[in-house]
Design a protein around this motif. Structure first.
Motif, PDB file in Angstrom:
ATOM      1  N   ARG A 115     108.778   9.978  62.537  1.00 47.98           N
ATOM      2  CA  ARG A 115     108.237   9.713  63.873  1.00 47.98           C
ATOM      3  C   ARG A 115     107.511  10.968  64.338  1.00 47.98           C
ATOM      4  O   ARG A 115     108.089  12.041  64.382  1.00 47.98           O
ATOM      5  CB  ARG A 115     109.346   9.369  64.850  1.00 47.98           C
ATOM      6  N   VAL A 116     106.240  10.794  64.683  1.00 48.98           N
ATOM      7  CA  VAL A 116     105.439  11.916  65.169  1.00 48.98           C
ATOM      8  C   VAL A 116     104.929  11.559  66.557  1.00 48.98           C
ATOM      9  O   VAL A 116     104.426  10.457  66.781  1.00 48.98           O
ATOM     10  CB  VAL A 116     104.241  12.195  64.234  1.00 48.98           C
ATOM     11  N   SER A 117     105.070  12.489  67.477  1.00 46.02           N
ATOM     12  CA  SER A 117     104.597  12.309  68.833  1.00 46.02           C
ATOM     13  C   SER A 117     103.773  13.533  69.199  1.00 46.02           C
ATOM     14  O   SER A 117     104.190  14.658  68.932  1.00 46.02           O
ATOM     15  CB  SER A 117     105.798  12.163  69.777  1.00 46.02           C
ATOM     16  N   ALA A 118     102.590  13.315  69.798  1.00 42.80           N
ATOM     17  CA  ALA A 118     101.730  14.437  70.183  1.00 42.80           C
ATOM     18  C   ALA A 118     101.125  14.167  71.553  1.00 42.80           C
ATOM     19  O   ALA A 118     100.802  13.025  71.897  1.00 42.80           O
ATOM     20  CB  ALA A 118     100.626  14.642  69.156  1.00 42.80           C
ATOM     21  N   SER A 119     100.974  15.233  72.351  1.00 37.85           N
ATOM     22  CA  SER A 119     100.351  15.104  73.663  1.00 37.85           C
ATOM     23  C   SER A 119      99.805  16.447  74.100  1.00 37.85           C
ATOM     24  O   SER A 119     100.197  17.487  73.605  1.00 37.85           O
ATOM     25  CB  SER A 119     101.366  14.599  74.694  1.00 37.85           C
ATOM     26  N   ASP A 120      98.865  16.377  75.057  1.00 35.09           N
ATOM     27  CA  ASP A 120      98.423  17.598  75.705  1.00 35.09           C
ATOM     28  C   ASP A 120      98.995  17.598  77.120  1.00 35.09           C
ATOM     29  O   ASP A 120      99.820  16.750  77.454  1.00 35.09           O
ATOM     30  CB  ASP A 120      96.889  17.743  75.679  1.00 35.09           C
ATOM     31  N   GLN A 121      98.554  18.501  77.941  1.00 36.44           N
ATOM     32  CA  GLN A 121      99.145  18.635  79.270  1.00 36.44           C
ATOM     33  C   GLN A 121      98.713  17.532  80.238  1.00 36.44           C
ATOM     34  O   GLN A 121      99.369  17.293  81.235  1.00 36.44           O
ATOM     35  CB  GLN A 121      98.784  19.999  79.867  1.00 36.44           C
ATOM     36  N   GLN A 122      97.611  16.842  79.936  1.00 40.52           N
ATOM     37  CA  GLN A 122      97.095  15.848  80.867  1.00 40.52           C
ATOM     38  C   GLN A 122      97.376  14.399  80.481  1.00 40.52           C
ATOM     39  O   GLN A 122      97.206  13.508  81.297  1.00 40.52           O
ATOM     40  CB  GLN A 122      95.561  15.991  81.010  1.00 40.52           C
ATOM     41  N   THR A 123      97.765  14.125  79.243  1.00 41.23           N
ATOM     42  CA  THR A 123      97.887  12.733  78.809  1.00 41.23           C
ATOM     43  C   THR A 123      99.308  12.401  78.363  1.00 41.23           C
ATOM     44  O   THR A 123     100.108  13.283  78.062  1.00 41.23           O
ATOM     45  CB  THR A 123      96.929  12.440  77.631  1.00 41.23           C
ATOM     46  N   GLU A 124      99.568  11.122  78.301  1.00 42.69           N
ATOM     47  CA  GLU A 124     100.846  10.634  77.796  1.00 42.69           C
ATOM     48  C   GLU A 124     100.896  10.856  76.284  1.00 42.69           C
ATOM     49  O   GLU A 124      99.865  10.849  75.621  1.00 42.69           O
ATOM     50  CB  GLU A 124     100.994   9.136  78.098  1.00 42.69           C
ATOM     51  N   PRO A 125     102.088  11.016  75.716  1.00 43.63           N
ATOM     52  CA  PRO A 125     102.193  11.229  74.275  1.00 43.63           C
ATOM     53  C   PRO A 125     101.690  10.023  73.464  1.00 43.63           C
ATOM     54  O   PRO A 125     101.818   8.884  73.890  1.00 43.63           O
ATOM     55  CB  PRO A 125     103.695  11.415  74.045  1.00 43.63           C
ATOM     56  N   VAL A 126     101.111  10.332  72.338  1.00 45.45           N
ATOM     57  CA  VAL A 126     100.708   9.325  71.362  1.00 45.45           C
ATOM     58  C   VAL A 126     101.735   9.403  70.245  1.00 45.45           C
ATOM     59  O   VAL A 126     102.072  10.493  69.788  1.00 45.45           O
ATOM     60  CB  VAL A 126      99.295   9.618  70.815  1.00 45.45           C
ATOM     61  N   SER A 127     102.247   8.252  69.803  1.00 47.91           N
ATOM     62  CA  SER A 127     103.312   8.248  68.794  1.00 47.91           C
ATOM     63  C   SER A 127     102.903   7.452  67.567  1.00 47.91           C
ATOM     64  O   SER A 127     102.152   6.483  67.650  1.00 47.91           O
ATOM     65  CB  SER A 127     104.590   7.641  69.371  1.00 47.91           C
ATOM     66  N   LEU A 128     103.424   7.879  66.438  1.00 51.89           N
ATOM     67  CA  LEU A 128     103.230   7.203  65.163  1.00 51.89           C
ATOM     68  C   LEU A 128     104.569   7.141  64.470  1.00 51.89           C
ATOM     69  O   LEU A 128     105.290   8.143  64.422  1.00 51.89           O
ATOM     70  CB  LEU A 128     102.230   7.978  64.293  1.00 51.89           C
ATOM     71  N   VAL A 129     104.924   5.959  63.944  1.00 49.90           N
ATOM     72  CA  VAL A 129     106.169   5.798  63.200  1.00 49.90           C
ATOM     73  C   VAL A 129     105.810   5.210  61.842  1.00 49.90           C
ATOM     74  O   VAL A 129     105.148   4.181  61.754  1.00 49.90           O
ATOM     75  CB  VAL A 129     107.154   4.860  63.938  1.00 49.90           C
ATOM     76  N   ARG A 130     106.247   5.895  60.778  1.00 51.62           N
ATOM     77  CA  ARG A 130     106.049   5.405  59.405  1.00 51.62           C
ATOM     78  C   ARG A 130     107.405   5.306  58.753  1.00 51.62           C
ATOM     79  O   ARG A 130     108.206   6.223  58.820  1.00 51.62           O
ATOM     80  CB  ARG A 130     105.159   6.357  58.621  1.00 51.62           C
ATOM     81  N   SER A 131     107.647   4.182  58.107  1.00 47.83           N
ATOM     82  CA  SER A 131     108.941   3.959  57.490  1.00 47.83           C
ATOM     83  C   SER A 131     108.746   3.395  56.089  1.00 47.83           C
ATOM     84  O   SER A 131     107.912   2.516  55.890  1.00 47.83           O
ATOM     85  CB  SER A 131     109.747   2.974  58.350  1.00 47.83           C
ATOM     86  N   THR A 132     109.518   3.939  55.128  1.00 49.17           N
ATOM     87  CA  THR A 132     109.444   3.452  53.747  1.00 49.17           C
ATOM     88  C   THR A 132     110.851   3.355  53.174  1.00 49.17           C
ATOM     89  O   THR A 132     111.764   4.067  53.597  1.00 49.17           O
ATOM     90  CB  THR A 132     108.614   4.393  52.846  1.00 49.17           C
ATOM     91  N   GLY A 133     110.986   2.479  52.228  1.00 41.71           N
ATOM     92  CA  GLY A 133     112.250   2.347  51.506  1.00 41.71           C
ATOM     93  C   GLY A 133     112.072   2.858  50.094  1.00 41.71           C
ATOM     94  O   GLY A 133     110.972   3.254  49.688  1.00 41.71           O
ATOM     95  N   PRO A 134     113.148   2.861  49.298  1.00 43.25           N
ATOM     96  CA  PRO A 134     113.036   3.331  47.914  1.00 43.25           C
ATOM     97  C   PRO A 134     112.013   2.499  47.126  1.00 43.25           C
ATOM     98  O   PRO A 134     111.984   1.287  47.236  1.00 43.25           O
ATOM     99  CB  PRO A 134     114.438   3.128  47.351  1.00 43.25           C
ATOM    100  N   GLY A 135     111.164   3.173  46.400  1.00 43.39           N
ATOM    101  CA  GLY A 135     110.162   2.510  45.585  1.00 43.39           C
ATOM    102  C   GLY A 135     108.896   2.154  46.345  1.00 43.39           C
ATOM    103  O   GLY A 135     107.910   1.761  45.736  1.00 43.39           O
ATOM    104  N   GLU A 136     108.885   2.257  47.658  1.00 38.45           N
ATOM    105  CA  GLU A 136     107.684   1.982  48.446  1.00 38.45           C
ATOM    106  C   GLU A 136     106.858   3.250  48.548  1.00 38.45           C
ATOM    107  O   GLU A 136     107.393   4.336  48.576  1.00 38.45           O
ATOM    108  CB  GLU A 136     108.047   1.523  49.869  1.00 38.45           C
ATOM    109  N   GLU A 137     105.544   3.058  48.603  1.00 40.77           N
ATOM    110  CA  GLU A 137     104.656   4.214  48.769  1.00 40.77           C
ATOM    111  C   GLU A 137     104.669   4.645  50.215  1.00 40.77           C
ATOM    112  O   GLU A 137     104.741   3.834  51.122  1.00 40.77           O
ATOM    113  CB  GLU A 137     103.226   3.854  48.353  1.00 40.77           C
ATOM    114  N   ASP A 138     104.553   5.938  50.438  1.00 36.47           N
ATOM    115  CA  ASP A 138     104.509   6.501  51.796  1.00 36.47           C
ATOM    116  C   ASP A 138     103.164   6.309  52.405  1.00 36.47           C
ATOM    117  O   ASP A 138     102.158   6.329  51.857  1.00 36.47           O
ATOM    118  CB  ASP A 138     104.872   7.995  51.726  1.00 36.47           C
TER     119      ASP A 138
END
Length: 138
Positions: A115-138
């Motif tokens: 889970r990655v979340s990024a923001s600057d001082q003026q905006t709401e955070p933008v989030s990204l969630v990536r999930s993988t299981g065994p044998g799945e490509e990232d």
């Protein structure tokens, strides 16, 4: 003197007295670009979901880890003399070892989430969630 003819000293454009000085003054250096400071903050959380395949083996490795690294164990509220619950044992091992080592200790990876979340001082955070299981490509 004819009005169409120029006197000899005006026939050619006058050269500057200091040609090197004029060349230096006329050339402007491009301004160096300065980095733009937007004060962006990013937070990355990596979550490994594991299954305990062999509880006895996990507990044995965790008990040894408590003896080897009592400071890390204390951060999890584990003391060498007290009982060691299986979730605390798994948490300690996960804090100390990588996934390959954990597999050899009786734990198996079932899912990896970032889970990655990024923001600057003026905006709401933008989030990204990536999930993988065994044998799945990232």
């Amino acid at each position: 003197m004819n009005h169409l003819t120029r006197p000899p000293h005006l026939a050619h454009p006058v050269q500057p007295a200091h040609p090197k000085l004029r060349a230096v003054v006329g050339v402007q250096k491009p301004a160096q670009a300065r980095p733009l400071d937007l004060r962006v903050r990013a937070q990355r959380i990596q979550i490994d979901e594991l299954i305990v395949d062999d509880p006895r083996q996990v507990l044995a490795h965790a008990e040894q880890a408590v003896l080897d690294d009592p400071e890390a164990a204390a951060l999890l509220g584990i003391c060498p003399a007290g009982p060691l619950p299986l979730p605390a044992a798994a948490a300690l091992l996960c804090a100390l070892y990588d996934t390959e080592t954990l597999t050899a200790m009786g734990l198996r990876l079932t899912r990896h989430t970032t889970r990655v979340s990024a923001s600057d001082q003026q905006t709401e955070p933008v989030s990204l969630v990536r999930s993988t299981g065994p044998g799945e490509e990232d």
